[in-house]
Motif scaffolding. Sequence first.
Motif, PDB file in Angstrom:
ATOM      1  N   ASN A 154      39.343   2.383   5.598  1.00 52.51           N
ATOM      2  CA  ASN A 154      38.334   1.845   4.691  1.00 52.51           C
ATOM      3  C   ASN A 154      38.923   0.697   3.878  1.00 52.51           C
ATOM      4  OD1 ASN A 154      36.493   3.894   5.454  1.00 52.51           O
ATOM      5  ND2 ASN A 154      37.464   5.308   4.027  1.00 52.51           N
ATOM      6  N   ALA A 155      38.062  -0.212   3.469  1.00 51.52           N
ATOM      7  CA  ALA A 155      38.505  -1.314   2.609  1.00 51.52           C
ATOM      8  C   ALA A 155      38.690  -0.788   1.182  1.00 51.52           C
ATOM      9  CB  ALA A 155      37.469  -2.430   2.618  1.00 51.52           C
ATOM     10  N   ILE A 156      39.829  -1.123   0.553  1.00 52.49           N
ATOM     11  CA  ILE A 156      40.114  -0.660  -0.801  1.00 52.49           C
ATOM     12  C   ILE A 156      40.345  -1.867  -1.703  1.00 52.49           C
ATOM     13  CG2 ILE A 156      41.615   0.762  -2.247  1.00 52.49           C
ATOM     14  CD1 ILE A 156      42.346   2.376   0.205  1.00 52.49           C
ATOM     15  N   PHE A 157      39.648  -1.882  -2.831  1.00 48.77           N
ATOM     16  CA  PHE A 157      39.778  -2.948  -3.813  1.00 48.77           C
ATOM     17  C   PHE A 157      40.210  -2.348  -5.145  1.00 48.77           C
ATOM     18  CE2 PHE A 157      36.391  -3.853  -0.860  1.00 48.77           C
ATOM     19  CZ  PHE A 157      36.584  -5.172  -0.482  1.00 48.77           C
ATOM     20  N   ILE A 158      41.094  -3.034  -5.849  1.00 51.78           N
ATOM     21  CA  ILE A 158      41.429  -2.676  -7.230  1.00 51.78           C
ATOM     22  C   ILE A 158      41.192  -3.923  -8.070  1.00 51.78           C
ATOM     23  CG2 ILE A 158      43.245  -1.947  -8.821  1.00 51.78           C
ATOM     24  CD1 ILE A 158      44.551  -0.435  -6.552  1.00 51.78           C
ATOM     25  N   HIS A 159      40.328  -3.797  -9.074  1.00 53.54           N
ATOM     26  CA  HIS A 159      40.022  -4.950  -9.927  1.00 53.54           C
ATOM     27  C   HIS A 159      39.909  -4.511 -11.380  1.00 53.54           C
ATOM     28  CE1 HIS A 159      35.758  -3.772 -10.411  1.00 53.54           C
ATOM     29  NE2 HIS A 159      35.815  -3.403  -9.140  1.00 53.54           N
ATOM     30  N   ASP A 160      40.088  -5.466 -12.299  1.00 50.77           N
ATOM     31  CA  ASP A 160      39.988  -5.141 -13.720  1.00 50.77           C
ATOM     32  C   ASP A 160      38.517  -5.105 -14.130  1.00 50.77           C
ATOM     33  OD1 ASP A 160      39.150  -7.773 -14.036  1.00 50.77           O
ATOM     34  OD2 ASP A 160      41.094  -8.473 -14.767  1.00 50.77           O
ATOM     35  N   LEU A 161      38.265  -4.855 -15.412  1.00 54.35           N
ATOM     36  CA  LEU A 161      36.891  -4.702 -15.882  1.00 54.35           C
ATOM     37  C   LEU A 161      36.129  -6.019 -15.918  1.00 54.35           C
ATOM     38  CD1 LEU A 161      37.282  -2.046 -18.727  1.00 54.35           C
ATOM     39  CD2 LEU A 161      36.973  -1.739 -16.261  1.00 54.35           C
ATOM     40  N   ASP A 162      36.843  -7.133 -15.717  1.00 57.98           N
ATOM     41  CA  ASP A 162      36.186  -8.435 -15.627  1.00 57.98           C
ATOM     42  C   ASP A 162      35.901  -8.825 -14.182  1.00 57.98           C
ATOM     43  OD1 ASP A 162      36.180  -8.907 -18.413  1.00 57.98           O
ATOM     44  OD2 ASP A 162      38.276  -9.561 -18.341  1.00 57.98           O
ATOM     45  N   GLY A 163      36.272  -7.949 -13.256  1.00 53.79           N
ATOM     46  CA  GLY A 163      36.008  -8.220 -11.844  1.00 53.79           C
ATOM     47  C   GLY A 163      37.103  -8.991 -11.136  1.00 53.79           C
ATOM     48  N   ASN A 164      38.219  -9.269 -11.837  1.00 57.39           N
ATOM     49  CA  ASN A 164      39.325  -9.986 -11.195  1.00 57.39           C
ATOM     50  C   ASN A 164      40.075  -9.037 -10.262  1.00 57.39           C
ATOM     51  OD1 ASN A 164      38.924 -12.431 -12.761  1.00 57.39           O
ATOM     52  ND2 ASN A 164      39.735 -11.264 -14.497  1.00 57.39           N
ATOM     53  N   ILE A 165      40.233  -9.435  -9.010  1.00 57.52           N
ATOM     54  CA  ILE A 165      40.879  -8.581  -8.017  1.00 57.52           C
ATOM     55  C   ILE A 165      42.382  -8.538  -8.252  1.00 57.52           C
ATOM     56  CG2 ILE A 165      41.338  -8.270  -5.562  1.00 57.52           C
ATOM     57  CD1 ILE A 165      38.624  -9.511  -4.992  1.00 57.52           C
ATOM     58  N   ILE A 166      42.903  -7.321  -8.377  1.00 56.07           N
ATOM     59  CA  ILE A 166      44.332  -7.107  -8.616  1.00 56.07           C
ATOM     60  C   ILE A 166      45.059  -6.796  -7.318  1.00 56.07           C
ATOM     61  CG2 ILE A 166      46.028  -5.666  -9.821  1.00 56.07           C
ATOM     62  CD1 ILE A 166      43.873  -5.155 -11.948  1.00 56.07           C
TER      63      ILE A 166
ATOM     64  N   THR B 120      43.655   4.219 -15.206  1.00 59.56           N
ATOM     65  CA  THR B 120      44.499   3.359 -16.041  1.00 59.56           C
ATOM     66  C   THR B 120      45.831   3.065 -15.356  1.00 59.56           C
ATOM     67  OG1 THR B 120      43.504   4.308 -18.033  1.00 59.56           O
ATOM     68  CG2 THR B 120      45.573   3.104 -18.307  1.00 59.56           C
ATOM     69  N   ILE B 121      46.220   1.804 -15.376  1.00 56.01           N
ATOM     70  CA  ILE B 121      47.523   1.371 -14.867  1.00 56.01           C
ATOM     71  C   ILE B 121      48.210   0.566 -15.959  1.00 56.01           C
ATOM     72  CG2 ILE B 121      48.759  -0.018 -13.163  1.00 56.01           C
ATOM     73  CD1 ILE B 121      46.611   0.511 -11.175  1.00 56.01           C
ATOM     74  N   GLY B 122      49.370   1.055 -16.415  1.00 53.36           N
ATOM     75  CA  GLY B 122      50.104   0.333 -17.450  1.00 53.36           C
ATOM     76  C   GLY B 122      49.292   0.123 -18.713  1.00 53.36           C
ATOM     77  N   GLY B 123      48.481   1.115 -19.074  1.00 52.36           N
ATOM     78  CA  GLY B 123      47.684   1.012 -20.279  1.00 52.36           C
ATOM     79  C   GLY B 123      46.437   0.156 -20.137  1.00 52.36           C
TER      80      GLY B 123
END
Length: 251
Positions: free
Chosen positions: A73-85, A156-159
């Motif tokens: 499956n495709a996995i995305f991690i992004h912040d609350l502003d939608g920026n892909i991490i 949460t990652i690194g606070g």
Amino acid sequence: LAWTAKDISIKHIVFFEDITDLKQAKEAFHKSEETARALLNASTESALLIDLAEKKLQEGEDKYRSLFHHSNNAIFIHDLDGNIIDVNQKAVILLGYTNTEIFKINVSMLHPTEAAETSRQAFETILRDGSVNFEIKFKKKDGSVFLAEVSSSLFTIGGKQVVQGIARDITERKRAEKALFQERDKLQEAIAQIKTLSGMLPICSSCKKIRDDKGYWNQIESYIQDHSDVGFSHGICPDCAKKLYPDLDIF
């Protein structure tokens, strides 16, 4: 001169030295030595435990990275502003972007315009409940659109709070479901059109006419045609042919 025993006087000289401080010092030294050994042992154990913990942590991280990048499956991690991490390789392949391009895109840009409201509602649910499952359309780099089933969680990652989304392309599944529903509708329609005969039918023992529920007598073929999808073609059997046409060698 002659000396006698009574003329000799024996004196004892005794020296005293207070060694209390020395004893206390020795005891303190021994206690310090034992404490030092205990601290050393504890330090050694702590170092071993820390080393073991670091190894376990590294193994866990390696396992997670392996599962992350080799997932179907495709996995995305992004912040609350939608920026892909971070994304895995499946996401890159599925959307048609390069590893460099994908990190320059806001997650909202991965959906067509008509999916904006669905995306907004899903994001509100994640912030409120911590997770959400939903279906939404994705837009590839070439502009083509596909439907995906998404499971997203907030952690949460690194606070810093981030969202992890796991997306599965369900285009083929939806196509199969649609075909299955169409076949089901056809079957239900066919069943609704089927006329069945059941129960006791009053039939004349001589002419074989059947009496309907209104009291009328009908030819058997007419009755069956009216109450089913059966059609008739007429012929004559060998017995009837001999009886009706004895002079003709029909069979």
